[in-house]
Design a protein around this motif. Sequence first.
Motif, mmCIF file in Angstrom:
data_model
loop_
_atom_site.group_PDB
_atom_site.id
_atom_site.type_symbol
_atom_site.label_atom_id
_atom_site.label_comp_id
_atom_site.label_asym_id
_atom_site.label_seq_id
_atom_site.Cartn_x
_atom_site.Cartn_y
_atom_site.Cartn_z
ATOM 1 N N LEU A 87 1.036 2.146 -11.595
ATOM 2 C CA LEU A 87 0.828 1.592 -10.264
ATOM 3 C C LEU A 87 1.210 0.112 -10.217
ATOM 4 C CD1 LEU A 87 -2.575 3.139 -9.090
ATOM 5 C CD2 LEU A 87 -0.260 3.941 -8.626
ATOM 6 N N LEU A 88 0.744 -0.660 -11.182
ATOM 7 C CA LEU A 88 1.030 -2.090 -11.179
ATOM 8 C C LEU A 88 2.515 -2.361 -11.347
ATOM 9 C CD1 LEU A 88 -1.943 -3.560 -13.267
ATOM 10 C CD2 LEU A 88 -1.849 -2.838 -10.884
ATOM 11 N N ASN A 89 3.146 -1.603 -12.210
ATOM 12 C CA ASN A 89 4.581 -1.779 -12.422
ATOM 13 C C ASN A 89 5.367 -1.434 -11.162
ATOM 14 O OD1 ASN A 89 6.641 -2.469 -14.463
ATOM 15 N ND2 ASN A 89 7.315 -0.358 -14.165
ATOM 16 N N ALA A 90 4.921 -0.411 -10.431
ATOM 17 C CA ALA A 90 5.595 -0.025 -9.184
ATOM 18 C C ALA A 90 5.536 -1.150 -8.171
ATOM 19 C CB ALA A 90 4.962 1.245 -8.616
ATOM 20 N N ALA A 91 4.366 -1.790 -8.035
ATOM 21 C CA ALA A 91 4.230 -2.889 -7.080
ATOM 22 C C ALA A 91 5.152 -4.045 -7.450
ATOM 23 C CB ALA A 91 2.783 -3.360 -7.026
ATOM 24 N N LEU A 92 5.198 -4.380 -8.722
ATOM 25 C CA LEU A 92 6.019 -5.505 -9.170
ATOM 26 C C LEU A 92 7.506 -5.232 -9.007
ATOM 27 C CD1 LEU A 92 4.032 -6.418 -12.409
ATOM 28 C CD2 LEU A 92 4.208 -7.817 -10.344
ATOM 29 N N ARG B 155 0.842 -1.204 0.000
ATOM 30 C CA ARG B 155 0.000 0.000 0.000
ATOM 31 C C ARG B 155 0.876 1.253 0.000
ATOM 32 N NH1 ARG B 155 -5.598 1.455 2.163
ATOM 33 N NH2 ARG B 155 -5.448 3.700 2.505
ATOM 34 N N ASN B 156 1.934 1.234 0.767
ATOM 35 C CA ASN B 156 2.860 2.360 0.802
ATOM 36 C C ASN B 156 3.498 2.590 -0.568
ATOM 37 O OD1 ASN B 156 4.879 4.265 2.086
ATOM 38 N ND2 ASN B 156 6.252 2.643 1.393
ATOM 39 N N VAL B 157 3.927 1.520 -1.215
ATOM 40 C CA VAL B 157 4.517 1.640 -2.551
ATOM 41 C C VAL B 157 3.516 2.252 -3.526
ATOM 42 C CG1 VAL B 157 5.299 0.292 -4.550
ATOM 43 C CG2 VAL B 157 6.223 -0.202 -2.283
ATOM 44 N N LEU B 158 2.277 1.793 -3.474
ATOM 45 C CA LEU B 158 1.254 2.319 -4.376
ATOM 46 C C LEU B 158 0.913 3.776 -4.063
ATOM 47 C CD1 LEU B 158 -1.133 -0.779 -4.517
ATOM 48 C CD2 LEU B 158 0.402 0.013 -6.312
ATOM 49 N N SER B 159 0.903 4.137 -2.787
ATOM 50 C CA SER B 159 0.636 5.534 -2.414
ATOM 51 C C SER B 159 1.688 6.459 -2.996
ATOM 52 C CB SER B 159 0.612 5.679 -0.881
ATOM 53 O OG SER B 159 -0.434 4.950 -0.304
ATOM 54 N N PHE B 160 2.952 6.072 -2.841
ATOM 55 C CA PHE B 160 4.035 6.879 -3.400
ATOM 56 C C PHE B 160 3.911 6.963 -4.915
ATOM 57 C CE2 PHE B 160 8.272 7.330 -5.225
ATOM 58 C CZ PHE B 160 8.731 8.465 -4.578
ATOM 59 N N ALA B 161 3.541 5.833 -5.544
ATOM 60 C CA ALA B 161 3.441 5.798 -7.000
ATOM 61 C C ALA B 161 2.329 6.698 -7.521
ATOM 62 C CB ALA B 161 3.229 4.362 -7.473
ATOM 63 N N VAL B 162 1.258 6.874 -6.740
ATOM 64 C CA VAL B 162 0.188 7.796 -7.133
ATOM 65 C C VAL B 162 0.755 9.199 -7.316
ATOM 66 C CG1 VAL B 162 -1.895 8.989 -6.322
ATOM 67 C CG2 VAL B 162 -1.721 6.495 -6.106
ATOM 68 N N HIS B 163 1.439 9.674 -6.293
ATOM 69 C CA HIS B 163 2.012 11.023 -6.373
ATOM 70 C C HIS B 163 3.090 11.094 -7.448
ATOM 71 C CE1 HIS B 163 -0.102 12.653 -2.907
ATOM 72 N NE2 HIS B 163 0.183 11.549 -2.232
ATOM 73 N N GLU B 164 3.903 10.077 -7.537
ATOM 74 C CA GLU B 164 4.981 10.058 -8.533
ATOM 75 C C GLU B 164 4.426 10.207 -9.944
ATOM 76 O OE1 GLU B 164 8.762 7.200 -8.946
ATOM 77 O OE2 GLU B 164 6.854 6.203 -9.303
ATOM 78 N N PHE B 165 3.360 9.470 -10.243
ATOM 79 C CA PHE B 165 2.793 9.528 -11.595
ATOM 80 C C PHE B 165 2.278 10.915 -11.922
ATOM 81 C CE2 PHE B 165 -0.925 9.453 -14.371
ATOM 82 C CZ PHE B 165 -0.399 8.865 -15.500
ATOM 83 N N PHE B 166 1.419 11.455 -11.057
ATOM 84 C CA PHE B 166 0.803 12.733 -11.391
ATOM 85 C C PHE B 166 1.804 13.882 -11.362
ATOM 86 C CE2 PHE B 166 -3.074 10.352 -10.119
ATOM 87 C CZ PHE B 166 -3.739 10.458 -11.333
ATOM 88 N N GLN B 167 2.749 13.827 -10.445
ATOM 89 C CA GLN B 167 3.770 14.868 -10.437
ATOM 90 C C GLN B 167 4.604 14.826 -11.721
ATOM 91 O OE1 GLN B 167 4.250 17.373 -8.192
ATOM 92 N NE2 GLN B 167 2.436 16.696 -7.081
ATOM 93 N N SER B 168 4.917 13.626 -12.192
ATOM 94 C CA SER B 168 5.720 13.493 -13.415
ATOM 95 C C SER B 168 4.953 13.944 -14.649
ATOM 96 C CB SER B 168 6.177 12.042 -13.593
ATOM 97 O OG SER B 168 5.084 11.198 -13.920
#
Length: 458
Positions: free
Chosen positions: A265-270, A133-146
């Motif tokens: 998101l899926l790639n971040a988890a993997l 969940r933590n990885v996915l939370s970070f990835a949410v912000h990472e995607f939109f910021q990028s």
Amino acid sequence: MLIREILDKQPTGQRLEVLGWVRTRRRSKNVAFIEINDGSSLANLQVVIDPDSPGWEHLSDLGTGASVRVAGTLLESPAPSQPVELRGEEVEVLGTVASDYPLQKKRHSFEFLREIAHLRPRTNTFGAVFRVRNVLSFAVHEFFQSEGFVYLNTPLITGSDCEGAGEMFQVTTLDIEDPPRDSRGKVDYSKDFFGRSAYLTVSGQLEAETYACALGKVYTFGPTFRAEDSNTTRHLSEFWMVEPEMAFTDLAGDMDVAERFVKHLLNAALKRAPKDMEFFDKRIAPGIMETLQSIVDADFQRMTYTDAVNELMKVKDRFQYEPGWGRDLQTEHERYLTEVVAGGPLFVTDYPKDIKAFYMRLNDDGETVAAMDLLLPKVGEIIGGSQREERYQVLYDRLVSLGLDPKDYWWYLDLRRYGTVVHSGFGLGFERMVQFVTGMANIRDVIPFPRVPGFVEF
């Protein structure tokens, strides 16, 4: 040093200090073995202690769940199951554990663990869930910021019902035993804290639209609330939503962003939680890693609602709920469409206006709206979105036709009077995404403290 770092770097020969909780303890006359976990990793670190080590006399206090500080030298382990072990030279018991500690070395049902939600993060499964969940939370912000989005915090207390469904928790400071009443005998909300009725938000979308129409692209990521009496494995009364809004973007562009977002998101988890994902693949949902990778590699197909219903009608007898044009798609319908018809991720578009919210753009046929749902194998809908209605009169008439008072949405209508633009957005229920990625069967097991009908413990 964190156990995760120790196991990754394996700095043998170094003197280290480890802080954590005892998972298991084995002791003989000449040696003791302690498995310690600090929450940073699914794996434990084995500590080997001999009778000459300071703290040997305290080993009787090292029951499962006790907190400890251990200092010693990291050595290669003779056991093939682990690369290194810590030769404990100092052992300090920081916190003993009572004899009724409920997490002993045995399997516990998820139902039981929900009753001790304050302790369940110490189990392998829930430790893995919340690291992912933590990885996915970070990835949410990472995607939109990028992608150039601005992060926006929208209010949790609102006077507007975004969905028009009325399933909202009311917020009030009035005396519920004896509230003030007006001349008609109704509760007088003009005496309430905000001077009118107020509620916990079901969505930050409407407020986000106002900022998208000034900043271009924004996103919200925060808690939302639904007073919906649904006791299912997919519903919560309090959950987190991710909601981007984009000016100068039509429905096709909306789907493009949604596809990139899900894949990210899926790639971040993997890639960032491989050990935890391997655990889920082995113990919780066999094949989940292959499923996620197939979605990352797929081209998401697109199909209109009308075409989707036609596909369902060909095999309508196989469903519990009969499909038909003008009806909501049930989960069994969505799964058939994505798993059988499309064979992968699928956007269903252009739904009948009567089953969608007031803010969705009316299509030229006057019967459908520019809406989209993203369906994924095994779960069905994971994202819902639309092109928003940017035409003032069309939006005004839509509010009236649904029995909503345009006065309550005066500021939302103003956006259509002052420099209106085509704009779109979508919403993703974050817990449903975590549930999908981990393969957990019940959504109550992917949020730290679930809020559901009849349950507000912790």
